[in-house]
Motif scaffolding. Structure first.
Motif, PDB file in Angstrom:
ATOM      1  N   GLY A  75      37.852  41.808  43.694  1.00  0.00           N
ATOM      2  CA  GLY A  75      37.539  42.911  42.961  1.00  0.00           C
ATOM      3  C   GLY A  75      38.670  43.780  42.401  1.00  0.00           C
ATOM      4  O   GLY A  75      38.880  44.235  41.439  1.00  0.00           O
ATOM      5  N   LEU A  76      39.559  43.963  43.483  1.00  0.00           N
ATOM      6  CA  LEU A  76      40.846  44.785  43.196  1.00  0.00           C
ATOM      7  C   LEU A  76      41.718  43.940  41.955  1.00  0.00           C
ATOM      8  O   LEU A  76      42.365  44.587  41.143  1.00  0.00           O
ATOM      9  CB  LEU A  76      41.566  45.122  44.555  1.00  0.00           C
ATOM     10  N   VAL A  77      41.548  42.690  42.345  1.00  0.00           N
ATOM     11  CA  VAL A  77      42.345  41.903  41.198  1.00  0.00           C
ATOM     12  C   VAL A  77      41.850  41.966  39.738  1.00  0.00           C
ATOM     13  O   VAL A  77      42.391  42.198  38.932  1.00  0.00           O
ATOM     14  CB  VAL A  77      42.437  40.241  41.703  1.00  0.00           C
ATOM     15  N   ALA A  78      40.422  42.019  39.724  1.00  0.00           N
ATOM     16  CA  ALA A  78      39.887  42.326  38.523  1.00  0.00           C
ATOM     17  C   ALA A  78      40.104  43.673  38.017  1.00  0.00           C
ATOM     18  O   ALA A  78      40.550  43.994  36.840  1.00  0.00           O
ATOM     19  CB  ALA A  78      38.382  42.029  38.688  1.00  0.00           C
ATOM     20  N   LEU A  79      40.022  44.550  38.964  1.00  0.00           N
ATOM     21  CA  LEU A  79      40.308  46.116  38.509  1.00  0.00           C
ATOM     22  C   LEU A  79      41.799  46.270  37.906  1.00  0.00           C
ATOM     23  O   LEU A  79      42.034  47.093  36.877  1.00  0.00           O
ATOM     24  CB  LEU A  79      40.032  47.275  39.531  1.00  0.00           C
ATOM     25  N   SER A  80      42.727  45.703  38.656  1.00  0.00           N
ATOM     26  CA  SER A  80      44.201  45.913  38.298  1.00  0.00           C
ATOM     27  C   SER A  80      44.201  44.988  37.080  1.00  0.00           C
ATOM     28  O   SER A  80      45.260  45.453  36.285  1.00  0.00           O
ATOM     29  CB  SER A  80      45.037  45.351  39.412  1.00  0.00           C
ATOM     30  N   THR A  81      43.658  44.023  36.761  1.00  0.00           N
ATOM     31  CA  THR A  81      43.883  43.321  35.722  1.00  0.00           C
ATOM     32  C   THR A  81      43.376  44.144  34.420  1.00  0.00           C
ATOM     33  O   THR A  81      43.839  44.163  33.144  1.00  0.00           O
ATOM     34  CB  THR A  81      43.051  41.925  35.637  1.00  0.00           C
TER      35      THR A  81
END
Length: 136
Positions: A75-81
């Protein structure tokens, strides 16, 4: 059924990120003139980030009931993307445009912003790899 699907989506994320970062981007720069390579990658990056966002979000949602910590990491990968695609990439392009128009101060800004995007991308790849290893 959720676990194999989550693994496949995460493996697609990891493989796509590796291929783009260490295969496609270097290939473009090695086969095109610098200006053409820059234009091509500028056009490709929004699609790359959309791919990362969709895969990371899908894998995160699939993993919530199975591995909440790994789901949160994706989820953090998605948000940082989202940040990278909508904010950082815009700043990088503006700095590069300023640099190409002769603004020497923009060279340093471009270098810092581009370096931050590279580091963030590597961290995202590591996170995807960590999630995959958790299935072993």
């Amino acid at each position: 059924m959720i676990e194999p699907l989550a693994l496949l989506v995460c493996a697609t994320l990891f493989g796509g990120m590796i291929l783009y970062s260490f295969g496609f981007a270097p290939f473009v720069f090695s086969t095109q003139e610098a200006a053409q390579a820059g234009r091509m990658l500028r056009a490709a990056f929004p699609r790359y980030y959309l791919f990362v966002l969709l895969c990371a979000a899908a894998a995160a949602l699939l993993l919530v009931p199975l591995a909440p910590l790994r789901a949160a990491a994706l989820g953090l990968v998605a948000l940082s993307t989202i940040y990278t695609r909508q904010v950082l990439m815009v700043q990088i392009n503006a700095a590069r445009d300023a640099q190409l128009s002769g603004n020497e101060a923009a060279r340093r800004r471009f270098g810092l912003l581009h370096g931050a995007s590279v580091v963030l991308n590597i961290v995202q790849i590591v996170v995807a790899g960590w999630v995959i290893v958790g299935f072993l």
